[in-house]
Write a protein that holds these residues in place. Structure first.
Motif, PDB file in Angstrom:
ATOM      1  N   TYR A 198     -47.863 -10.839 -38.891  1.00 50.80           N
ATOM      2  CA  TYR A 198     -47.029 -10.036 -37.984  1.00 50.80           C
ATOM      3  C   TYR A 198     -45.680  -9.752 -38.624  1.00 50.80           C
ATOM      4  O   TYR A 198     -45.177  -8.631 -38.589  1.00 50.80           O
ATOM      5  N   ASN A 215     -37.360  -8.702 -33.361  1.00 46.04           N
ATOM      6  CA  ASN A 215     -38.305  -7.845 -32.646  1.00 46.04           C
ATOM      7  C   ASN A 215     -39.697  -8.438 -32.535  1.00 46.04           C
ATOM      8  O   ASN A 215     -40.449  -8.092 -31.633  1.00 46.04           O
ATOM      9  N   ILE A 216     -40.063  -9.278 -33.481  1.00 44.77           N
ATOM     10  CA  ILE A 216     -41.448  -9.744 -33.530  1.00 44.77           C
ATOM     11  C   ILE A 216     -41.549 -11.253 -33.320  1.00 44.77           C
ATOM     12  O   ILE A 216     -42.185 -11.723 -32.386  1.00 44.77           O
ATOM     13  N   PRO A 219     -39.906 -12.800 -29.768  1.00 49.49           N
ATOM     14  CA  PRO A 219     -40.706 -12.564 -28.559  1.00 49.49           C
ATOM     15  C   PRO A 219     -42.021 -13.339 -28.559  1.00 49.49           C
ATOM     16  O   PRO A 219     -42.454 -13.829 -27.520  1.00 49.49           O
ATOM     17  N   LEU A 220     -42.641 -13.477 -29.748  1.00 51.43           N
ATOM     18  CA  LEU A 220     -43.924 -14.178 -29.800  1.00 51.43           C
ATOM     19  C   LEU A 220     -43.766 -15.680 -29.618  1.00 51.43           C
ATOM     20  O   LEU A 220     -44.705 -16.367 -29.237  1.00 51.43           O
TER      21      LEU A 220
ATOM     22  N   ALA B  93     -52.929  -6.956 -37.716  1.00 50.19           N
ATOM     23  CA  ALA B  93     -51.554  -7.410 -37.449  1.00 50.19           C
ATOM     24  C   ALA B  93     -50.830  -6.493 -36.471  1.00 50.19           C
ATOM     25  O   ALA B  93     -49.674  -6.138 -36.675  1.00 50.19           O
ATOM     26  N   PHE B  95     -48.815  -5.895 -33.155  1.00 45.05           N
ATOM     27  CA  PHE B  95     -47.948  -6.797 -32.396  1.00 45.05           C
ATOM     28  C   PHE B  95     -48.468  -6.931 -30.973  1.00 45.05           C
ATOM     29  O   PHE B  95     -48.512  -5.950 -30.233  1.00 45.05           O
ATOM     30  N   HIS B  97     -47.287  -8.194 -28.303  1.00 41.13           N
ATOM     31  CA  HIS B  97     -46.374  -8.046 -27.172  1.00 41.13           C
ATOM     32  C   HIS B  97     -45.901  -6.617 -26.992  1.00 41.13           C
ATOM     33  O   HIS B  97     -45.025  -6.357 -26.194  1.00 41.13           O
ATOM     34  N   MET B  98     -46.490  -5.687 -27.741  1.00 43.84           N
ATOM     35  CA  MET B  98     -46.123  -4.277 -27.580  1.00 43.84           C
ATOM     36  C   MET B  98     -47.365  -3.470 -27.220  1.00 43.84           C
ATOM     37  O   MET B  98     -48.479  -3.859 -27.543  1.00 43.84           O
ATOM     38  N   PHE B 106     -42.805   1.592 -33.583  1.00 41.52           N
ATOM     39  CA  PHE B 106     -41.913   0.580 -34.169  1.00 41.52           C
ATOM     40  C   PHE B 106     -41.253   1.040 -35.477  1.00 41.52           C
ATOM     41  O   PHE B 106     -40.026   0.971 -35.606  1.00 41.52           O
ATOM     42  N   ARG B 109     -38.617   3.582 -34.640  1.00 41.84           N
ATOM     43  CA  ARG B 109     -37.445   2.973 -34.014  1.00 41.84           C
ATOM     44  C   ARG B 109     -36.530   2.376 -35.086  1.00 41.84           C
ATOM     45  O   ARG B 109     -35.317   2.523 -35.042  1.00 41.84           O
TER      46      ARG B 109
END
Lengths: 305, 362
Positions: A198, A215-216, A219-220, B93, B95, B97-98, B106, B109
């Motif tokens: 990730y 950002n990654i 949160p995880l 991979a 994400f 949570h998105m 992403f 952004r």
């Protein structure tokens, strides 16, 4: 031939159906049987005492049924102050644990498994020493003529002894030390399940190391962090030994008040009422955090793959 | 970074890239030129170093020495987030949570692209991978094939001029995988970015690539078109690794090549002095007699017959004891002609398809 066999299967009992159903039922009963000891234990050591506590809290000093113990709590400012102190101390201890524990758990999670295990043993080591011993050790270290003040003054860092103990400072230092493993362990566990790909993917897409973390990774890791926060906070709410020794009587938490009421006034009704209210508040915290955690799962922050 | 090539693809120049882990060479002085806009596959067995090479290109593995140029600029010491290459990871991979749109948006952004433009580009990318309208889905609501497409959309949405793919289809089932191979191929033709693709699946490599780089033990074994790789392997390793083949040792005497005393006509071979003769099962045919002068012939005895649906395999023991396989399509008259086990038969190999393989040590 085939037709008649078919109709026989439909109209009469299907082959072995009854026996198979019986086996299934027997298996389920056996599984339930395994949980009977645990259920009995919960009834004897949790349900009955708590019920008894609740029952006691309903009687006033004369032994007459009344809500006196609860109304007094609402009217008296001192009780409110005690609850506020309890939540304050719990909140600050938890915050300290997060500030110290998150970077440490992150560090452990980046290490190769072998080294991380050694780090984890270091985290767990204090568990093998008595809580009381550790608390008194802090007293020795932090007191007016303790190690910290001696060294600090010899090195010329400060002139007069710092008041590190018998107040909020000592309480927080001691409690954060005791509680830290309860935050680090669930947090580390959830960080280990975060796939390194990730973070790689994020940086491949153009994220700087800080952006990738913010950002990654962060949160995880939140589910694990929340779990740790809830455990620490709830344990803090009912904590007794450390604030009693290191607070020096200046920091009065609910558990200490209960002890005083029973020890000095032998008033089981008031003490029980305090206990019941603390328990309800704890359950409320658990309920709210459960909702938060569930919400988090809905948002998909499973932490895993 | 200064980029001279204004096209939507960049060439990659790899020079003497070496990576060791202890005493093991994961990459051993690899030189490789990837042309601008081509689809190049790194093919090799597991542990061959192909993934290491891809990770060096992406910037996740730091080599011991060497040089990597994207276009004109040296990137060997550039951190991954500045390289501007798209990458599809083996496990995607994505994400968790998105949402789908959050994942694809992403990189936009991060580049500070305004929300409206970003939304359009995300929608475009979703359209490109045929997932229009999936933007609001959560990642765990997607099937394997859909995740694969989202990962691809995320890798191309910021219009990188180089796209890296690390065994992206290995988690899909066979049917979907074959479908996606064709789709990726079309997508590459449409977008035109330089693509480096890693796989251990030789059929996938042959299906998709403009050129295939066969890698083994950290070394580049052969770099050629799929056809050339299959028909004219440059070493016994490549001959054995790609497709099925049996290698027969041959003798060279007075310019004449012979196997077990029989002269062999090697019209089809680019290598004239290789020491092995390559027999591919589908290039061998059953002959009715020994005297067919149009073919190189081999006598043998049928050892086993295996029916595999679309084709059948004959295992034949040649006179010197070597077992070779012969594959034939399952057509009615061909099946009718299948000899019995233990019968003597004659195999033919057309001189145009007779290829010598150099020894690896030469």
């Amino acid at each position: 031939m085939a037709d008649s066999a078919n109709s026989m299967g439909n109209t009469l009992t299907r082959i072995n159906a009854v026996g198979l159903r019986q086996d299934e039922r027997r298996e389920r009963l056996a599984l339930f049987g395994l949980s009977v000891p645990a259920i009995l234990l919960v009834i004897v050591i949790v349900a009955i005492p708590v019920g008894w506590l609740f029952w006691l809290s309903l009687f006033n000093d004369e032994g007459v049924l009344s809500t006196y113990n609860y109304t007094r709590m609402l009217e008296s400012k001192s009780y409110f102050r005690i609850f506020r102190t309890t939540f304050n101390v719990s909140f600050m201890t938890t915050a300290l644990c997060v500030i110290i524990g998150y970077p440490f758990a992150y560090f452990l999670a980046q290490l190769p498994q072998r080294w991380a295990n050694i780090g984890l043993i270091a985290v767990l080591l204090p568990f093998w020493t008595s809580l009381l011993v550790r608390t008194y050790a802090w007293l020795v270290v932090l007191q007016r003529k303790g190690l910290v003040n001696q060294w600090g003054m010899e090195l010329g860092l400060w002139d007069a002894p710092l008041r590190l103990v018998h107040n909020m400072n000592g309480t927080l230092i001691g409690m954060a030390h005791i509680m830290l493993p309860f935050l680090v362990l669930p947090l580390y566990g959830s960080m280990r399940t975060i796939d390194q790909d990730y973070v790689k993917a994020a940086s491949n897409l153009g994220a700087s190391p800080f952006q990738a973390f913010w950002n990654i990774y962060l949160p995880l890791s939140l589910p694990g962090l929340f779990a740790g926060i809830v455990v620490v906070f709830v344990l803090c709410l009912g904590f007794f030994v450390t604030p009693a020794v290191l607070g020096g009587g200046r920091i009065i938490m609910v558990s200490m008040k209960i002890e005083t009421i029973i020890d000095l006034f032998f008033n089981f009704g008031t003490a029980s009422a305090l206990g019941v209210v603390l328990m309800l508040l704890t359950l409320l915290v658990l309920f709210i955090s459960h909702k938060l955690l569930r919400l988090d799962r809905v948002l998909g922050g499973g932490g895993g793959s | 970074m200064p980029v001279t090539d204004q096209d939507n693809a960049l060439p990659i120049t790899i020079r003497s890239v070496t990576k060791t882990y202890g005493d093991v060479y994961a990459l051993d002085e690899v030189d490789l030129d990837v042309q601008s806009g081509e689809f190049l596959t790194l093919l090799g067995p597991s542990g061959s170093g192909k993934t290491t090479l891809l990770m060096v290109l992406a910037g996740f593995t730091r080599p011991d020495h060497g040089s990597v140029l994207f276009g004109e600029s040296e990137v060997i010491r550039m951190p991954p987030h500045k390289r501007e290459v798209g990458m599809v990871f083996q496990n995607y991979a994505l994400f968790p949570h998105m949402t789908v749109a959050g994942n694809i948006g992403f990189p936009l952004r991060l580049r500070g692209i305004d929300k409206k433009t970003a939304r359009e580009r995300v929608e475009n990318a979703l359209g490109t991978v045929q997932l229009g309208g999936y933007g609001d889905r959560r990642i765990d609501q997607l099937s394997g094939g859909q995740m694969q497409r989202v990962a691809l959309a995320r890798a191309i949405v910021f219009e990188p001029r180089i796209l890296l793919m690390d065994e992206p289809l290995s988690a899909l089932d066979k049917k979907l995988r074959e479908h996606m191979q064709i789709e990726l191929r079309h997508l590459h033709e449409k977008l035109g970015m330089t693509t480096v693709y890693v796989t251990h699946d030789q059929r996938e490599a042959l299906t998709m690539s403009d050129r295939v780089a066969v890698i083994n033990d950290g070394k580049l074994m052969q770099l050629d078109s799929p056809r050339q790789i299959y028909d004219q392997p440059a070493s016994t390793f490549v001959a054995n690794f790609i497709g099925e083949s049996t290698l027969l040792p041959v003798d060279h005497r007075n310019g004449q090549v012979s196997y077990a005393g029989n002269p062999i006509d090697i019209k089809g071979s680019e290598s004239k002095n290789g020491s092995f003769l390559m027999l591919r099962p589908e290039r061998l045919i059953l002959l009715s007699s020994n005297n067919d002068s149009a073919y190189n012939t081999f006598q043998g005895k049928v050892k086993d017959i295996v029916y595999q649906g679309e084709s059948f395999l004959l295992y034949v023991t040649l006179i010197d004891g070597t077992d070779v396989a012969v594959r034939s399509v399952s057509q009615k008259d061909l099946i009718a002609a299948v000899p019995e086990v233990n019968s003597q038969i004659v195999l033919g190999l057309h001189p145009d398809e007779t290829v010598l393989i150099p020894d690896d040590n030469e």
